[in-house]
Every structure is written in C-alpha cells, then in structure tokens.
Design an enzyme around this catalytic site. Structure first.
Site: not given
Lengths: 400, 273
Positions: A93, A115, A382
């Site tokens: 991210k 969010e 990830s």
C-alpha cells in the site's frame, strides 16, 4: 489480445468500465488532480523524488524469493514470492501513498483523508502524512476497527484521527462513502488518498501507475535470475491494487498467464463471499463502472471474507476489463483454503503472510502440483500477517 | 438540446405558471418508503396541500455517498421496509390517482436505474407519471444514452451545478440540462448548515445568465428564514433534510408527522412568497 493495450481512454474508461461518476462538487477537484498528475508523471524531478523515497524510505527494491520448501512439497511448478511484505509499513500500500502524498504536497493541500479496510492503507497513509507533516483523517468501518485493532492503534500513534463509520455494513465500502462525504465538504484543502485501483478517474490509472513498480521490478528480476519471464503471475484481488501493480507491466507479454484470486468467503455458491469478478454484475459504485455485488434492485449487498482487506463488493475497473478481454483470469479461494495456505507458508518458509495474500497462496497450493517442474509461478506476497494474529488466534480458540 | 424539450410536461407547465404568477417554486424532498411504505403517498399529498409546487421523491440506495445523516438514515429505513425502484414507481402511480398536475422528480443514484435498465426505466417511469430525474452521481459527460431515452418519453434529466463548478463547465451543464437547473448551494452533503448567502447570490446570478431554464437552489435550506434569502435570487428553493427528519422522528405518529410537514411547508412558503 492486441499489442497496443492502452487504457484508460481520456475520460478514464477501461472499455465499458471506469469513468467518473461522482457528485458535481467533486468534478473540479478530479480535473485538477488529473491535470497535476499528467504533469507530475512526466516530470523528472517528481519521478526522481518518488523513486528516491521508494528506495530510502520504503526499502525498495523488494526481493524475489524462491520458496524452495513450498515448491518441493507441492511437487510441481517453482514458486517465487515477490516480497511486498518487506516494505516499510508491511504491505504494498505504501507505494501508492508515497506517490499521492507527493501530489498532495504539490497541490498545496495540507489535509489528507483515506478509507481503510484491514488498516494497511490507513497505516500507510498515516505514515506518509506524519513524514510530510500533513493532517490525516482515516475512515474505517466499526466492524473493521474491531477486527483490526492493532492497525487502529498504529494509526493513532502516527498521529492520524481514526473515524469509525457505523452506517451500512460498517466495513470498507461504508468507510469509502464517508470519505467521499468528507471530501465533498472539504475539497478546497483536502486530498483524498484512495487506497486501491477503484474510484473515479484518474484514481484507477494513477494508483496502478504507482503500484506498477511491483511488476517492473519483478520483470527485471525474472530476466536476471531466470533468464526469462515467469509462466504465471498470481495475486489476490479485493479492489485489486497489488494485482494490477504486478500484472500491468506484463500485459503485452501474451505468454505470461495472469491469475487474480478473489475472496471466496464461505464459497461462491453460498453467496457469502467478496468475489464480484466471479459472481457479480455491471454497475456503478464509488465513482466508477465495474463489476459489483448487488441485488436485483441495484442495492449493494453485504460481502463476506475472513480478510478485511478483500471484503469489498466492487473491484477496480481495469480488472473488469482484463476479465472481459480474457487477458487475466479470476479465481477464488475460500476462507478455509486461505487459512490453510497461511499456515503452510508460515511453517514451510517462516513467512507470516497477510490473510489477503494467503488467498493467492491458496491458488498456488491447488494449482502448482498440476504444473511442470520447469514452470515458474510468481506470487505477489502483498503484505505481512502480523496484523492478522488476533483473527487467527481467535479461529484457534486462543485468547491472547 | 433546447429548452423546448422541457415545455410539454408537468414541470414545464408548473414553472410557466409560477413565472406568470411571479411566484417562486417550492420544491420538497422526501425519501420514498420512510418511515413506512404506507406513509409516502399521504405525505406527498400533504406537501402539495400546504404549498409544495414540485415533489422530489428520493429513491433509496444502499450507498448514498452525497447524503448527510438524515437522508442516510431515511434510506436505510426505507430499504429495510422493502422499498425498491419498482415500489417507488408504484407509489408515484398511486399518487397520480388523485393528483394529475404536480410534477414529480425522482432523485437517487445511477445504479438503481442501471439495474432496471435505462430503456425499461424510462418506459416504466413515464407510465407511472414521473416528470424528471436527478441522479447525484451522473455527470453530463456520462449521461448519454439515458438522457435520450428519457427525453423520448418526455422526462427531464435535471443536472446539478456546484459552487466548485468552473464557468465553462457551468455553461456545458446549462446547455445539456432540461426541466430546471439544480444549484447545489454549498460544498458538502445534504442537510449541512454552512450556507453562504453572498456566494449563492453570485453563483446563481452567473448561472441565470447562461440559461433560460429555472434555477432552483438546494442543500442547506431548512426553514422560512433560510428559504427567504434564497428565494430572492433563485427561481425556486429545494427543502429536503428538514422534512426527512420530520418523517424519521420515531416519537410521532403518521398523523403528527403530516401535521408537522404542513407547518414546515407553510413556514417556507411564507418565506419565499
């Protein structure tokens, strides 16, 4: 598949998907962002700053790791892991939040909103906001706050204001609704850092571009260490940012098979899942047209996944296009399959994966044995699973 | 598209009459199906009886990203009651049994219309007696072919202009809009409370110079006083969240709600007349 894959178009369409479906109040901010991003992405100074931050702050490049014991146990294709879990903050991210925070700085917007579902994007946003001295507010469904308490506290330590959202299904989609409401109210001084490749144009394109560093590195690493491209790329898909980041640089390499793995929850047939590419219809939500989970009246239905980060009823529009084109295939893994894969990766390789990434691992567990030993699978690992320890302990009946 | 497209339905006739009478339009909003399926048609008649000129009927959506707390809560209650787009159209049809003249504008989100199908929606809405449609998340760039399907059955697609809409884009919206133009009076969600009268005045004056369409102003207008200020500059005022809050008050009977609605509409009416 033609060689000139060039999406989105000028209006942000990925075939029939994408576009910009928002309240009129936001249209100007999106135009501004689009213009600024178009300038920044070709500006050598911006590119240099982005790459410098990725290297010295995030810790890139991330390794491409050969999972030898998993490969031996499965007895088929060679399994390689792209170690995005080793990034600062523990997931892919941050690649995107670094890029968008630099854009916010360029726009002179001192206030950041985001969010978050699992909290990984919230943590990555709070982190870059702390580093750049930006005010940060993170919207999070109250159900997700309960199941991701560690990340909530991390965000607070980083100075972010975490705002619980108790409307609707009290998860990621509702957090996104509330973030849109905040943005519409504070659009003059606020940049909204969307964490995935969904939302109105230019977000799906912009987030993809920032995340493409994953696939670009993977491509180079494969050519260097294997002397060739991999046979299969695998990644989990919620909104789809880690998957598109891995896939995009390979789209024109037709021989490379691309597999996205959605959250199968209790099983696609039960309806209790979060797999709109497997079992959804075309609709409009959160600013873009894409496949969605909805009822006959067009109401978005509640999703289910053991993994908060995949618990979302939509998917990035580019994945919907890749499905339509047949360029990528989209499978699913159930909660139980993901948990089994989580345990296998932990015990065989000493790597605790995020429950999200465990869905991609589950596809490998099911499919690698059927492949030749010469074939190579690259999975996007990830994120790391530390945030999920409480969930896993609860499944084991252990109170920490 | 020209304003001629808007003349021959209830909306066009109502605005023409208001203009002839030198009156401002009072546009009221209620969420269909809140607090019960039975409440909506009587409430619409009560609004008209106390002075509403145009009725906006909210089609509830699971993810109302532009709404404030009052309309969010109303949407959740309405959905729990089983309100679908088809049910809303049935309500409009029932309303038309007693009222053939008051224009009805449906307001909601694009996905409701997409799920029914654009052409099927246009036919069903026309048959039920709908005159206009406002879709909060459908900008003009994406509004074809829905707008064509609607115009074919004489339903106006009403577009919104925001304080943040730049001038060139305001003109584009004014050119594509039919029925009336909806000016969103503030940067924010429905029912917010930070109306800037001077800014609204400046923006409405600019928009009125761009179109012959009536310009109605909504978001943040809750009573006679706030309506009076807006009524001086616009062709109409839209009142929503304040009325929705009345319908959603869990401590009152339907009869008490309708009485309160009538008081509110009378107050607002006196503010703009």
């Amino acid at each position: 598949m033609n060689k000139t894959y060039d999406y989105p178009d000028a209006q942000g369409h990925f075939g029939q998907h994408g576009g910009r479906f928002v309240a009129e109040t936001l249209m100007h901010a999106l135009d501004e962002l689009e213009t600024l991003y178009a300038q920044a992405k070709d500006d050598p100074a911006f590119i240099a700053e982005f790459q410098h931050d990725l290297r010295t702050y995030v810790g890139r490049e991330t390794p491409l790791y050969f999972a030898q014991r998993i490969t031996q146990e499965l007895g088929g294709a060679q399994v390689y892991l792209k170690r995005e879990d080793l990034n600062h903050t523990g997931a892919h991210k941050v690649n995107n939040t670094i890029g968008q925070a630099l854009l916010a700085k360029r726009m002179g917007k001192p206030r950041i909103i985001a969010e978050t579902g699992a909290g990984q994007h919230g943590v990555a946003t709070a982190t870059v906001a702390a580093r750049l001295g930006l005010e940060c507010h993170v919207y999070m469904g109250v159900d997700d706050i309960a199941r991701q308490s560690l990340n909530v506290y991390r965000m607070k330590l980083l100075g972010a204001n975490v705002i619980g959202v108790s409307s609707g299904s009290r998860t990621l989609k509702d957090a996104m609704n509330e973030a849109m409401r905040d943005w519409v109210t504070n659009v003059d001084n606020t940049h909204y850092i969307i964490g995935t490749v969904a939302g109105p144009h230019p977000y799906p394109m912009m987030v993809r571009d920032f995340q493409s560093v994953i696939g670009l590195e993977t491509r180079t690493q494969c050519l260097q260490t294997l002397g060739r491209l991999p046979d299969v790329l695998v990644a989990c898909v919620g909104g789809g940012s880690n998957a598109i980041g891995l896939f995009h640089p390979f789209i024109n390499d037709e021989q490379v098979r691309m597999v996205g793995v959605e959250a199968g929850g209790h099983g696609i047939a039960t309806g209790k899942h979060a797999a709109p590419l497997n079992d959804g219809v075309l609709g409009v939500l959160h600013g873009n047209r894409t496949y969605l989970m909805e009822d006959a009246d067009g109401q978005i239905i509640e999703t289910h996944s053991i993994s908060a980060g995949l618990d979302y009823p939509g998917v990035g529009p580019e994945h919907s296009l890749l499905k339509d084109l047949g360029r990528a295939e989209y499978a699913s893994a159930t909660d139980d399959e993901a948990m089994a894969a989580f345990r296998m990766l932990t015990r065989r390789e000493g790597i605790l994966p995020a429950l999200e990434s465990s869905h991609a691992m589950a596809w490998i567990v099911a499919n690698a044995p059927k492949m030749d030993k010469e074939q190579v699978i690259v999975m996007n690992l990830s994120g790391r699973g530390d945030k999920d320890i409480l969930t896993v302990a609860e499944l084991d009946g252990i109170e920490l | 598209m020209s304003q001629a497209d808007t003349a021959d339905n209830r909306l066009g006739r109502r605005f023409a009459q208001l203009k002839a009478d030198s009156k401002k339009a009072l546009v009221t909003f209620l969420t269909a199906g809140d607090p019960s399926l039975d409440a909506t048609v009587p409430a619409l008649h009560a609004l008209v009886a106390s002075g509403a000129d145009v009725l906006e009927v909210g089609v509830p959506f699971s993810d109302p990203e532009a709404e404030g707390p009052a309309i969010q809560a109303a949407s959740e209650r309405a959905l729990a009651n089983g309100t679908t787009l088809a049910v809303v159209l049935d309500m409009v049809q029932a309303f038309r049994e007693r009222d053939q003249d008051t224009p009805i504008v449906l307001m909601g989100y694009l996905n409701s219309v997409l799920a029914m199908g654009e052409a099927a929606f246009a036919q069903a809405a026309s048959a039920a007696g709908v005159d206009g449609l406002i879709l909060v998340n459908l900008p003009p760039e994406e509004s074809q072919p829905l707008q064509q399907a609607l115009l074919a059955v004489n339903i106006n697609l009403i577009l919104l202009v925001a304080p943040t809409t730049v001038s060139a884009r305001r003109q584009l919206i004014a050119d594509r809009c039919t029925g009336f133009l909806y000016y969103v009076s503030l940067k924010g969600i429905t029912g917010a409370g930070h109306l800037d009268g001077a800014e609204v005045q400046r923006n409405v004056a600019e928009i009125k110079g761009m179109t012959k369409l009536p310009v109605c102003v909504g978001f943040g207008i809750k009573d006679g006083a706030s309506a009076a200020a807006i009524g001086k500059i616009a062709d109409g005022v839209v009142v929503g969240s304040a009325l929705v809050a009345t319908m959603g008050d869990s401590g009152t009977s339907l009869e008490q709600k309708l009485t309160r609605l009538a008081e509110q509409v009378t107050d607002i009416r006196s503010g703009i007349d």
